[in-house]
Design an enzyme around this catalytic site. Structure first.
Site, PDB file in Angstrom:
ATOM      1  N   GLU A  44     -66.045  96.047  -6.429  1.00  0.00           N
ATOM      2  CA  GLU A  44     -65.482  95.009  -7.280  1.00  0.00           C
ATOM      3  C   GLU A  44     -65.229  95.661  -8.640  1.00  0.00           C
ATOM      4  O   GLU A  44     -66.133  96.286  -9.211  1.00  0.00           O
ATOM      5  CB  GLU A  44     -66.470  93.846  -7.430  1.00  0.00           C
ATOM      6  N   ARG A 269     -79.788  99.992   0.192  1.00  0.00           N
ATOM      7  CA  ARG A 269     -79.116 100.535  -0.982  1.00  0.00           C
ATOM      8  C   ARG A 269     -79.953 101.652  -1.582  1.00  0.00           C
ATOM      9  O   ARG A 269     -81.170 101.684  -1.414  1.00  0.00           O
ATOM     10  CB  ARG A 269     -78.819  99.440  -1.993  1.00  0.00           C
ATOM     11  N   LYS A 279     -74.776  96.919 -12.011  1.00  0.00           N
ATOM     12  CA  LYS A 279     -73.664  96.954 -12.962  1.00  0.00           C
ATOM     13  C   LYS A 279     -73.883  95.984 -14.115  1.00  0.00           C
ATOM     14  O   LYS A 279     -73.540  96.267 -15.253  1.00  0.00           O
ATOM     15  CB  LYS A 279     -72.360  96.597 -12.243  1.00  0.00           C
TER      16      LYS A 279
HETATM   17  P1  ATP Z   1     -74.410  96.322  -8.278  1.00  0.00           P
HETATM   18  O1  ATP Z   1     -75.342  95.463  -7.480  1.00  0.00           O
HETATM   19  O2  ATP Z   1     -74.980  97.644  -8.668  1.00  0.00           O
HETATM   20  O3  ATP Z   1     -73.819  95.619  -9.440  1.00  0.00           O
HETATM   21  P2  ATP Z   1     -72.432  95.748  -6.383  1.00  0.00           P
HETATM   22  O4  ATP Z   1     -72.970  95.768  -5.013  1.00  0.00           O
HETATM   23  O5  ATP Z   1     -72.221  94.427  -7.018  1.00  0.00           O
HETATM   24  O6  ATP Z   1     -73.262  96.706  -7.296  1.00  0.00           O
HETATM   25  P3  ATP Z   1     -69.809  96.434  -5.548  1.00  0.00           P
HETATM   26  O7  ATP Z   1     -68.675  96.846  -6.388  1.00  0.00           O
HETATM   27  O8  ATP Z   1     -69.746  95.121  -4.871  1.00  0.00           O
HETATM   28  O9  ATP Z   1     -71.080  96.521  -6.477  1.00  0.00           O
HETATM   29  O10 ATP Z   1     -70.168  97.567  -4.509  1.00  0.00           O
HETATM   30  C1  ATP Z   1     -69.236  98.278  -3.752  1.00  0.00           C
HETATM   31  C2  ATP Z   1     -69.923  98.874  -2.566  1.00  0.00           C
HETATM   32  O11 ATP Z   1     -70.968  99.744  -2.976  1.00  0.00           O
HETATM   33  C3  ATP Z   1     -70.550  97.804  -1.708  1.00  0.00           C
HETATM   34  O12 ATP Z   1     -70.277  98.091  -0.357  1.00  0.00           O
HETATM   35  C4  ATP Z   1     -72.006  97.920  -2.010  1.00  0.00           C
HETATM   36  O13 ATP Z   1     -72.770  97.510  -0.927  1.00  0.00           O
HETATM   37  C5  ATP Z   1     -72.161  99.404  -2.317  1.00  0.00           C
HETATM   38  N1  ATP Z   1     -73.295  99.637  -3.195  1.00  0.00           N
HETATM   39  C6  ATP Z   1     -73.553  99.048  -4.377  1.00  0.00           C
HETATM   40  N2  ATP Z   1     -74.725  99.460  -4.880  1.00  0.00           N
HETATM   41  C7  ATP Z   1     -75.234 100.359  -4.000  1.00  0.00           C
HETATM   42  C8  ATP Z   1     -76.421 101.147  -3.953  1.00  0.00           C
HETATM   43  N3  ATP Z   1     -77.338 101.101  -4.913  1.00  0.00           N
HETATM   44  N4  ATP Z   1     -76.607 101.954  -2.884  1.00  0.00           N
HETATM   45  C9  ATP Z   1     -75.688 102.012  -1.908  1.00  0.00           C
HETATM   46  N5  ATP Z   1     -74.549 101.305  -1.892  1.00  0.00           N
HETATM   47  C10 ATP Z   1     -74.316 100.480  -2.920  1.00  0.00           C
HETATM   48 MG    MG Z   2     -71.163  93.139  -5.295  1.00  0.00          MG
END
Ligand code: ATP
Ligand code: MG
Length: 566
Positions: A44, A269, A279
């Site tokens: 995102e 994760r 984020k």
């Molecule tokens: P955050 O929780 O850190 O704000 P998010 O999951 O909201 O991150 P996205 O932009 O939705 O951020 O993530 C894009 C992809 O990266 C998704 O498939 C998510 O599952 C993966 N992802 C995010 N954080 C991690 C992590 N710590 N380890 C592995 N994959 C991750």
């Molecule tokens: Mg997300």
């Protein structure tokens, strides 16, 4: 098809497969999806990518590579309030920098808004979705708890005709934010809260960075993600564990919409100790000025790591090492540091630098004289060759390599003591010069001309070797020395009433002025060096001042190697 698919389970190779590879190989064996493997990385654009995302990128693009498949880059841009072009651009740059290529497969969920709308109308007509006039608080209050069923909405039994009409009017902008939502009609008594008539669309009158003001209704994650996967015919939709509870809904939508059945697979994760990886929280650090931007070298963002001196190879190798697991675990950040050390040890040019200079005069060396010494550019790389650099009567050494009254375990320079100057001579301290405040300004030494490195006399042993730079040849430089941004292993583990920011390490950045031995000109942004005994450094690509600025990537002390060998 990939060779490894012919292997029997129990083979050396198949035993080392991770659980996602097992699923994929099983699918290939069963001829599922004509043996296609198609993944995607779905960020995102509401922030910069971090090392956790790097793991997901390596996994998704890596699987596509391994199984001769494809991996899309797809922006999950369904929330106009938090997303921006700046974030889209930074994400593209970071994925590319890591070494992955989405070729022509760059997609945006917002490109599918019309399609999602049609999907929604299809469900409404099927009696599987309805427009609900309850507001967010009422919906939340009516959801019940995991052990107590929720209340059905009074609007649940609107006719499909009425719902189609209301939904069209939502789209046309007739209603205010929050006045109505579209909900799936599933089961208000389901033990899975996500199945209790989840919201599919909400009204948000806001300009979207791609679709402008075309839309004022936006789909939720649940009504965009799986649908996008399906439109792109993604075979294996890999996401993090928190989405496991969304999977029944993911599958419900696919089934009811009668669209391509992408399969969602969850993995744990990446979490690192001493690190924040959300984020939302990283954004707070940026917005509230705790760090200098998303690419501050103390940030766990990909852009921060890049500016710190990390290489894509090290990050990819780290992702490989931590592996893929089904269960949450916290990785020691020392492993990440170990990985970059390992990579830079092979690549970084060796130079000497002094970050806290103390003048040293060799009183028996000819005044105005100098000589050329030679040292390997990289002892790990025999092809790297050597460099020449100057030695002279006046040098700088590191202030903490000298002590006037050394404690027992201090083996470096002290009055009457001998040390070796790296690649040069053995010297002995004969005098200490101080200013009126008592601060040491200079030390006087004598050298032993028989002990030049590389000559027979160089075999004479002393307890310690220290680094130095020749004062008349030294080039001024600024060094940015980093420590962990958080003092606590778990930065979120704080007293009541405080948040993660109270775990910030106030000494995480120290800027010092010193010198480097000239040797590699011109310096280019991100050029990487090992300054002997001090660590790995890179040329900061952003700072502008009249001398080069170096970021310390990592010190030479390898905490991970110690942990491993314990
Ligand atoms: P955050 O929780 O850190 O704000 P998010 O999951 O909201 O991150 P996205 O932009 O939705 O951020 O993530 C894009 C992809 O990266 C998704 O498939 C998510 O599952 C993966 N992802 C995010 N954080 C991690 C992590 N710590 N380890 C592995 N994959 C991750
Ligand atoms: Mg997300």
């Amino acid at each position: 098809m990939n060779k490894s698919t012919n292997k029997e389970p129990g083979d050396k190779e198949s035993r080392s497969l991770n659980f996602i590879e097992h699923i994929i190989e099983e699918d290939i064996r069963n001829n599922k999806n004509e043996q296609r493997v198609h993944t995607r990385f779905p960020p995102e654009p509401n922030g910069y990518l971090h090392i956790g995302h790097a793991k997901s990128i390596c996994l998704n693009f890596g699987l596509a590579e391994k199984y001769n498949g494809l991996c899309n880059l797809r922006f999950d841009d369904t929330n106009p309030l938090t997303e921006s072009v700046e974030f889209v651009d930074s994400i593209k740059e970071d994925v590319r920098w890591l070494g992955f290529n989405w070729e022509e497969r760059l997609y945006f969920a917002s490109d599918y808004f019309e399609k999602f709308y049609e999907f929604a109308v299809f469900l409404i007509k099927k009696g599987k979705a309805y427009v609900c006039d309850l507001n967010t608080e009422q919906i939340a209050a009516d959801r019940g708890t995991p052990t107590r069923p929720g209340n059905e909405s009074p609007y649940r039994n609107r006719t499909p005709e009425e719902n189609v009409d209301l939904f069209r009017r939502m789209r046309e902008g007739e209603f205010k934010n929050g006045e109505r939502v579209l909900r799936a009609k599933i089961d208000m008594a389901s033990p899975n809260m996500h199945m209790r008539d989840p919201v599919m669309y909400r009204i948000i009158h806001a300009e979207h960075h791609r679709t402008g003001n075309k839309w004022c209704i936006y789909p939720t994650y649940d009504f965009a993600h799986g649908q996008s996967d399906s439109i792109e015919k993604i075979t294996h939709s890999i996401c993090t564990l928190e989405f496991e509870v969304h999977r029944p809904l993911y599958e419900w939508f696919i089934r009811e919409l009668e669209i391509f059945p992408s399969r969602q697979i969850e993995f744990a994760r990446l979490e690192l100790n001493y690190t924040i990886m959300s984020k939302r929280k990283l954004m707070q650090l940026v917005d509230e000025g705790y760090v200098n931007g998303w690419d501050d070298p103390r940030m766990p963002t990909i852009s921060g790591l890049r500016r710190r001196g990390y290489t894509p190879e090290a990050i990819r190798s780290f992702a490989e090492r931590v592996g893929i697991a089904k269960r949450e675990n916290v990785i020691d950040v020392a492993l990440l540091e170990h990985t970059i050390r390992e990579d830079l040890n092979k690549k970084a040019t060796r130079l000497m630098a002094v970050t806290d200079p103390l003048k040293l005069v060799i009183t028996n060396y000819p005044e105005g004289g100098s000589e050329e010494l030679e040292a390997p550019l990289n002892p790990e790389d025999p092809d790297a060759g050597t460099r020449k650099f100057s030695f002279s009567r006046e040098l700088y050494i590191e202030r903490d390599d000298f002590m006037e009254e050394p404690p027992k375990k201090f083996f470096r320079l002290a009055p009457g003591r001998e040390v070796r100057l790296k690649y040069a001579y053995i010297i002995k301290c004969v005098d200490v010069v101080k200013d009126s405040t008592g601060k040491i300004t200079k030390i006087h030494c004598v050298y032993d001309p028989e002990t030049r490195s590389g000559t027979p006399g160089s075999t004479r042993k002393v307890k310690s070797t220290i680094h130095w730079v020749s004062a008349p040849h030294a080039k001024p430089a600024r060094f940015r020395l980093f420590d962990r941004l958080f003092r606590k292993e778990d930065p979120d583990d704080v007293e009541e009433g405080k948040d993660f920011k109270s775990s910030i390490n106030p000494g995480s950045l120290r800027v010092v002025e010193g010198y480097i031995t000239p040797g590699t000109d011109p310096l280019n942004p991100l050029d990487k060096f090992q300054f002997e005994r001090l660590g790995y450094f890179c040329v900061d690509p952003v700072s502008t001042c009249d001398k080069p600025v170096f970021n310390r990537t990592v010190t030479l002390r390898d905490a991970w190697a110690k942990i491993k060998n314990r």
